[in-house]
Design a protein around this motif. Structure first.
Motif, PDB file in Angstrom:
ATOM      1  N   PRO A 110     -35.967 -21.752  14.956  1.00 37.56           N
ATOM      2  CA  PRO A 110     -35.613 -20.550  15.256  1.00 37.56           C
ATOM      3  C   PRO A 110     -33.936 -20.165  15.788  1.00 37.56           C
ATOM      4  O   PRO A 110     -33.595 -19.439  15.464  1.00 37.56           O
ATOM      5  CB  PRO A 110     -36.423 -20.186  16.348  1.00 37.56           C
ATOM      6  N   ALA A 111     -33.452 -21.321  16.245  1.00 36.68           N
ATOM      7  CA  ALA A 111     -32.015 -21.482  16.546  1.00 36.68           C
ATOM      8  C   ALA A 111     -31.078 -21.499  15.459  1.00 36.68           C
ATOM      9  O   ALA A 111     -29.934 -20.635  15.499  1.00 36.68           O
ATOM     10  CB  ALA A 111     -31.793 -22.783  17.526  1.00 36.68           C
ATOM     11  N   GLU A 112     -31.375 -22.165  14.481  1.00 31.73           N
ATOM     12  CA  GLU A 112     -30.816 -22.145  12.989  1.00 31.73           C
ATOM     13  C   GLU A 112     -30.856 -20.416  12.410  1.00 31.73           C
ATOM     14  O   GLU A 112     -29.852 -20.141  12.048  1.00 31.73           O
ATOM     15  CB  GLU A 112     -31.162 -22.977  12.333  1.00 31.73           C
ATOM     16  N   VAL A 113     -31.915 -20.083  12.506  1.00 34.44           N
ATOM     17  CA  VAL A 113     -32.113 -18.640  11.870  1.00 34.44           C
ATOM     18  C   VAL A 113     -31.243 -17.550  12.786  1.00 34.44           C
ATOM     19  O   VAL A 113     -30.822 -16.607  12.144  1.00 34.44           O
ATOM     20  CB  VAL A 113     -33.614 -18.295  11.964  1.00 34.44           C
ATOM     21  N   GLN A 114     -31.466 -17.705  13.963  1.00 29.37           N
ATOM     22  CA  GLN A 114     -30.728 -16.891  14.965  1.00 29.37           C
ATOM     23  C   GLN A 114     -29.166 -16.865  14.739  1.00 29.37           C
ATOM     24  O   GLN A 114     -28.716 -15.922  14.739  1.00 29.37           O
ATOM     25  CB  GLN A 114     -31.122 -17.037  16.406  1.00 29.37           C
ATOM     26  N   TYR A 115     -28.630 -18.169  14.566  1.00 27.23           N
ATOM     27  CA  TYR A 115     -27.220 -18.412  14.237  1.00 27.23           C
ATOM     28  C   TYR A 115     -26.863 -18.171  12.949  1.00 27.23           C
ATOM     29  O   TYR A 115     -25.802 -17.013  12.876  1.00 27.23           O
ATOM     30  CB  TYR A 115     -26.922 -19.868  14.706  1.00 27.23           C
ATOM     31  N   ASP A 116     -27.398 -18.421  12.017  1.00 20.92           N
ATOM     32  CA  ASP A 116     -27.270 -18.330  10.544  1.00 20.92           C
ATOM     33  C   ASP A 116     -27.565 -16.993   9.864  1.00 20.92           C
ATOM     34  O   ASP A 116     -27.081 -16.535   9.029  1.00 20.92           O
ATOM     35  CB  ASP A 116     -27.548 -19.434   9.791  1.00 20.92           C
ATOM     36  N   GLY A 117     -28.797 -16.421  10.447  1.00 16.85           N
ATOM     37  CA  GLY A 117     -29.339 -15.354   9.838  1.00 16.85           C
ATOM     38  C   GLY A 117     -30.841 -15.499   9.050  1.00 16.85           C
ATOM     39  O   GLY A 117     -30.941 -16.721   8.515  1.00 16.85           O
ATOM     40  N   ALA A 118     -31.296 -14.593   8.791  1.00 19.08           N
ATOM     41  CA  ALA A 118     -32.645 -14.789   7.987  1.00 19.08           C
ATOM     42  C   ALA A 118     -32.265 -14.735   6.581  1.00 19.08           C
ATOM     43  O   ALA A 118     -31.267 -14.210   6.205  1.00 19.08           O
ATOM     44  CB  ALA A 118     -33.644 -13.462   8.340  1.00 19.08           C
ATOM     45  N   ASP A 119     -33.273 -15.267   5.892  1.00 17.22           N
ATOM     46  CA  ASP A 119     -33.044 -15.249   4.549  1.00 17.22           C
ATOM     47  C   ASP A 119     -32.949 -14.055   3.922  1.00 17.22           C
ATOM     48  O   ASP A 119     -33.350 -12.938   4.216  1.00 17.22           O
ATOM     49  CB  ASP A 119     -34.226 -15.997   3.839  1.00 17.22           C
ATOM     50  N   ARG A 120     -31.948 -14.026   2.951  1.00 21.60           N
ATOM     51  CA  ARG A 120     -31.596 -12.636   2.145  1.00 21.60           C
ATOM     52  C   ARG A 120     -32.245 -13.071   0.753  1.00 21.60           C
ATOM     53  O   ARG A 120     -31.910 -13.793  -0.157  1.00 21.60           O
ATOM     54  CB  ARG A 120     -30.116 -12.470   2.071  1.00 21.60           C
ATOM     55  N   LEU A 121     -33.424 -12.311   0.465  1.00 25.83           N
ATOM     56  CA  LEU A 121     -34.179 -12.639  -0.798  1.00 25.83           C
ATOM     57  C   LEU A 121     -34.549 -11.307  -1.654  1.00 25.83           C
ATOM     58  O   LEU A 121     -34.377 -10.016  -0.854  1.00 25.83           O
ATOM     59  CB  LEU A 121     -35.445 -13.031  -0.303  1.00 25.83           C
ATOM     60  N   PRO A 122     -34.891 -11.519  -2.803  1.00 24.41           N
ATOM     61  CA  PRO A 122     -35.494 -10.371  -3.578  1.00 24.41           C
ATOM     62  C   PRO A 122     -36.507  -9.586  -2.783  1.00 24.41           C
ATOM     63  O   PRO A 122     -37.138  -9.964  -2.029  1.00 24.41           O
ATOM     64  CB  PRO A 122     -35.649 -10.814  -4.842  1.00 24.41           C
ATOM     65  N   ALA A 123     -36.519  -8.281  -3.230  1.00 21.25           N
ATOM     66  CA  ALA A 123     -37.223  -7.316  -2.148  1.00 21.25           C
ATOM     67  C   ALA A 123     -38.756  -7.669  -2.103  1.00 21.25           C
ATOM     68  O   ALA A 123     -39.438  -7.591  -1.301  1.00 21.25           O
ATOM     69  CB  ALA A 123     -37.115  -5.655  -2.718  1.00 21.25           C
ATOM     70  N   GLU A 124     -39.259  -8.308  -3.319  1.00 19.47           N
ATOM     71  CA  GLU A 124     -40.714  -8.672  -3.424  1.00 19.47           C
ATOM     72  C   GLU A 124     -40.942 -10.136  -2.578  1.00 19.47           C
ATOM     73  O   GLU A 124     -42.134 -10.341  -2.609  1.00 19.47           O
ATOM     74  CB  GLU A 124     -41.121  -8.900  -4.821  1.00 19.47           C
ATOM     75  N   LEU A 125     -39.917 -10.584  -1.822  1.00 14.52           N
ATOM     76  CA  LEU A 125     -40.094 -11.947  -1.358  1.00 14.52           C
ATOM     77  C   LEU A 125     -40.114 -11.855  -0.115  1.00 14.52           C
ATOM     78  O   LEU A 125     -39.124 -11.413   0.574  1.00 14.52           O
ATOM     79  CB  LEU A 125     -39.231 -12.932  -1.951  1.00 14.52           C
TER      80      LEU A 125
END
Length: 309
Positions: A110-125
């Motif tokens: 979670p700390a990595e996701v919070q710092y770097d951001g959630a995945d940016r993925l195609p809409a269907e994913l």
């Protein structure tokens, strides 16, 4: 039925050979699992050039394209490995869409996701969160850099401490039960999925590198080739990581940014540490896979059937 039984027996034999469990006379002498990774990597061929070119990530690769012990080939377009996908551009999303992915597994804590951001993925994913602990690596790095104190940074990272910390990270791949559960779940997902799958962490080199090493060995790729794929992260990440170090120096964050090189790189020493721990606890890589991860013969056969032509 005879063909099916023959293929099944061959699959088990190749998987056993890949894990170094056949008699010494039956295995190629230069690629047995009993040899240290440092030794067999010395003459390893260049890693397969399966990079997926993206603007917002630098270590995205197709796991396929390698030859197995019996001369077959790991299928391309089935499994992909990556670094963080949080900075993908619109053009990157178009490229990613063409891969036909149905599953994206995120090993970041979670700390990595919070710092770097959630995945940016195609809409269907939507990413599957499956955090594998980094043993505090991310926090260690942020703390050291944030201190802006060259003495403290030297105390935290200098004199071999950064490399020793990385070896501790790799030990947790074997010793931590939650980590083992999540590596196992990912390998089972690959075995059971009929659609392309991608897994990633922050740099795409340690948790992702270990997963890929296990997968390649399981489907019959020789040790030296699996190690070459692992070490290839250093090539793919070199320019980006050098820019990070230069930015830290120019920004006054670190007088000696080279202190973080052991944290940025993959090294056979790190891989050896995990493999040695697997030998100590489970008798070797096969024991780690079957006892530590709980993978049965059926799962291993499905992996090979899905991944190998």
């Amino acid at each position: 039925m005879r063909i099916s039984r023959t293929r099944t027996a061959a699959g088990l034999a190749i998987s056993a050979l890949a894990l170094g469990t056949l008699p010494a006379w039956a295995a190629p002498t230069e690629t047995t699992a009993a040899s240290p990774a440092r030794t067999v990597a010395a003459g390893a061929p260049a890693a397969y050039q399966g990079q997926v070119p993206l603007q917002g990530a630098v270590n995205v690769r197709d796991v396929g394209g390698y030859r197995t012990y019996d001369g077959e080939t790991v299928r391309t377009g089935r499994v992909f490995r990556a670094d963080a996908l949080s900075k993908l551009t619109d053009a990157d999303l178009t490229t990613l869409s063409r891969l036909g992915l149905k599953t994206v597994i995120d090993f970041r804590v979670p700390a990595e996701v919070q710092y770097d951001g959630a995945d940016r993925l195609p809409a269907e994913l939507a990413p599957v969160s499956r955090p594998v602990t980094d043993n505090g690596l991310f926090t260690q790095l942020i703390t050291a850099i944030g201190a802006k104190d060259p003495v403290k940074q030297e105390e935290m990272l200098g004199n071999g401490r950064a490399a020793a910390f990385m070896r501790d990270v790799y030990r947790t791949f074997v010793t931590d039960s939650t980590n083992r559960t999540r590596f196992a779940a990912t390998l089972r997902d690959i075995a059971n999925s009929r659609s392309p799958l991608l897994y990633h962490c922050t740099s795409g080199k340690d948790r992702t590198g270990w997963t890929t090493y296990l997968l390649l060995r399981l489907v019959g790729v020789p040790e030296r080739t699996a190690v070459a794929d692992y070490l290839a992260s250093n090539t793919y990440r070199a320019a980006y990581d050098a820019k990070v170090r230069e930015a830290l120096k120019q920004g006054g964050m670190m007088q000696n940014p080279d202190l973080i090189i052991p944290l940025q790189e993959v090294r056979t020493d790190y891989l050896d540490t995990a493999l040695s721990e697997a030998t100590q606890r489970y008798g070797g890589l096969q024991g780690y896979l079957t006892k530590g991860l709980g993978l049965d013969a059926g799962t291993i056969l499905r992996l090979r059937e899905r991944m190998v032509d």
